[in-house]
Design a protein around this motif. Structure first.
Motif, PDB file in Angstrom:
ATOM      1  N   ALA A 186       3.112  10.206   6.284  1.00  0.00           N
ATOM      2  CA  ALA A 186       2.182   9.195   5.788  1.00  0.00           C
ATOM      3  C   ALA A 186       2.013   9.353   4.283  1.00  0.00           C
ATOM      4  N   ARG A 206      -4.648   2.570  -0.128  1.00  0.00           N
ATOM      5  CA  ARG A 206      -3.510   2.038   0.626  1.00  0.00           C
ATOM      6  C   ARG A 206      -2.873   3.190   1.405  1.00  0.00           C
ATOM      7  N   GLN A 208      -0.039   4.204   4.329  1.00  0.00           N
ATOM      8  CA  GLN A 208       1.168   3.791   5.045  1.00  0.00           C
ATOM      9  C   GLN A 208       1.585   4.928   5.974  1.00  0.00           C
ATOM     10  N   GLU A 210       4.396   6.016   8.544  1.00  0.00           N
ATOM     11  CA  GLU A 210       5.761   5.652   8.899  1.00  0.00           C
ATOM     12  C   GLU A 210       5.955   5.569  10.411  1.00  0.00           C
ATOM     13  N   SER A 224       5.548   1.921  14.327  1.00  0.00           N
ATOM     14  CA  SER A 224       6.195   2.216  13.048  1.00  0.00           C
ATOM     15  C   SER A 224       5.670   1.267  11.986  1.00  0.00           C
ATOM     16  N   ALA A 225       5.719   1.739  10.737  1.00  0.00           N
ATOM     17  CA  ALA A 225       5.357   0.932   9.562  1.00  0.00           C
ATOM     18  C   ALA A 225       3.944   0.361   9.670  1.00  0.00           C
ATOM     19  N   ARG A 227       0.345  -0.171   8.132  1.00  0.00           N
ATOM     20  CA  ARG A 227      -0.191  -0.199   6.767  1.00  0.00           C
ATOM     21  C   ARG A 227      -1.656  -0.631   6.806  1.00  0.00           C
ATOM     22  N   ALA A 229      -4.933  -1.243   4.083  1.00  0.00           N
ATOM     23  CA  ALA A 229      -5.400  -1.335   2.704  1.00  0.00           C
ATOM     24  C   ALA A 229      -6.857  -1.774   2.707  1.00  0.00           C
ATOM     25  N   ASP A 246      -1.911  -4.027   8.876  1.00  0.00           N
ATOM     26  CA  ASP A 246      -0.639  -4.473   9.436  1.00  0.00           C
ATOM     27  C   ASP A 246      -0.226  -3.446  10.484  1.00  0.00           C
ATOM     28  N   GLY A 248       2.477  -3.246  12.117  1.00  0.00           N
ATOM     29  CA  GLY A 248       3.914  -3.001  12.230  1.00  0.00           C
ATOM     30  C   GLY A 248       4.408  -3.436  13.595  1.00  0.00           C
ATOM     31  N   GLN A 261      -1.280  -8.639  12.245  1.00  0.00           N
ATOM     32  CA  GLN A 261      -1.936  -8.401  10.968  1.00  0.00           C
ATOM     33  C   GLN A 261      -3.353  -8.973  11.044  1.00  0.00           C
TER      34      GLN A 261
END
Length: 412
Positions: A186, A206, A208, A210, A224-225, A227, A229, A246, A248, A261
């Motif tokens: 991360a 922010r 993230q 992974e 995965s992915a 995010r 913020a 998000d 992902g 999202q």
């Protein structure tokens, strides 16, 4: 001969200039350290104390204590040794974390590992500081439970009124028998900009991730992915909180279970009332009331917290988009929810658990939301015509109606 007579005075002047520069460097470092800690404490979230300070022209030492304003859940201690130069100051030290009412050391007592080390460099001319902390791998085992962390690194930089943080963390793995949760790697990027005394500020974060996975015999989820913020800003009028998530892709049984999202914003929280609440919190902490029970603390703060709502806060769901190819369902929702901030004296936080008080809070809510492209199965569940494609959710004085009908019981 005349030149030789000038050498000694010149050397003396240079020596005095160097010593003066050393003294100024030490003074500037001390001033910026005190100002920065005072501004961070002004946020009202932490109790910050600097002790055992020994300031010198060439070296300075001390310890910085950070702890929650109330409670004894944890206490962070940073030791530092500063070596002053004419143009920069180099700092290094240890990071020690205590936890629980007994103030046990996390590193060395609870964990058989050395405390993390940190280092930084303060640039005298620009007034900037940059440094980092190296986090070592660790493993904690308790019967069938095991927590492992592969390590990471934190980098920070900035100057008075503007600070930045970047954290790169390797995987966390928590296992308990056949169940296993793994998070990371991360990356976190954060920026905090403020005016003197934190009268106004903006914080942006922010995160993230992974990968994230949860495995047990009956269920396996892999994401995965991811995010996240958020942006928190306090100005002369209001506190505003913005969130963007998000998801992902979340997989199970080798299929996409969910993607999505969401964006939402909470606004119109009275800024002066928030600052007054923070001031009151610091006074209570300074008065030795850090051990105050939750109910008594809430009674002290109730007038200040209610005043935060005087501008009628609103929650805007700007976007909610969810899609499940595996289940054949989707959601597209937007709308707003409002709180009536008039005549706040009739409300109570201390007695919120009482049904009559809850009802008074609920009747302050108004809003409307729209669900576009409504799935047929949701229309069936709500008892609406199967060809319904738009769901209008209206909230009036706490009462919920869907497409002009009272909300039916959701669970039968």
């Amino acid at each position: 001969m005349r030149k030789e007579r000038l050498i000694v005075p010149l050397l003396v002047v240079l020596l005095f200039a160097w010593m003066a520069a050393q003294a100024i460097s030490s003074w500037l470092f001390e001033r910026e350290m005190a100002r920065t800690l005072a501004d961070l404490e002004a946020r009202g979230e932490l109790d910050i104390e600097r002790v055992d300070v020994d300031q010198g022209w060439w070296t300075s030492t001390g310890r910085i204590h950070l702890a929650p304003l109330f409670g004894q859940a944890w206490r962070l201690e940073l030791t530092y040794q500063a070596r002053h130069g004419v143009l920069s100051t180099h700092l290094d030290g240890e990071v020690m974390l205590r936890h629980g009412p007994e103030n046990r050391h996390l590193f060395g007592e609870s964990l058989a590992t050395a405390p993390p080390l940190w280092e930084a460099r303060y640039h005298v001319l620009s007034g900037t500081l940059e440094g980092g902390i190296q986090l070592a791998p660790l493993r904690i085992t308790q019967q069938e439970r095991e927590l492992t962390f592969e390590g990471g690194r934190l980098r920070f930089s900035g100057e008075q009124g503007n600070w930045r943080l970047r954290a790169q963390l390797q995987s966390w793995v928590l296992s308990d028998g056949a169940a296993r949760l793994e998070i990371g790697p991360a990356i976190l990027n954060s920026q905090y900009a403020y005016t003197e005394g934190a009268h106004s500020f903006t914080q942006e974060d922010r995160l993230q991730i992974e990968s994230l996975s949860w495995h047990q015999p009956q269920l396996k989820l892999d994401a995965s992915a991811i995010r996240l913020a958020n942006r928190v800003s306090l100005d002369d009028q209001e506190l505003r909180i913005q969130l963007d998530l998000d998801l992902g892709e979340i997989h199970t049984a080798e299929q996409v279970l969910l993607t999505g999202q969401t964006e939402l914003e909470l606004s119109r929280l009275n800024a002066d009332a928030i600052r007054a609440t923070m001031t009151r919190l610091r006074k209570l902490a300074a008065g030795g009331q850090t051990g105050t029970k939750r109910e008594a603390l809430l009674a002290h703060l109730e007038p200040y917290l209610l005043a935060v709502l005087q501008d009628s806060p609103r929650l805007d769901l700007q976007r909610l988009e969810l899609d499940s190819p595996m289940l054949g369902l989707s959601a597209q929702v937007d709308g707003s929810l409002f709180f009536d901030g008039r005549r706040l004296e009739s409300l109570s936080l201390v007695d919120f658990d009482q049904p009559a008080v809850k009802e008074r809070w609920r009747r302050r809510l108004d809003g409307d939301f729209t669900w576009h492209e409504l799935p047929t199965v949701v229309a069936l569940w709500l008892g609406l015509p199967l060809d319904t494609r738009t769901l209008e959710i209206d909230i009036g004085r706490g009462q919920v109606r869907v497409n002009s009908r009272p909300l039916p019981p959701l669970w039968r």
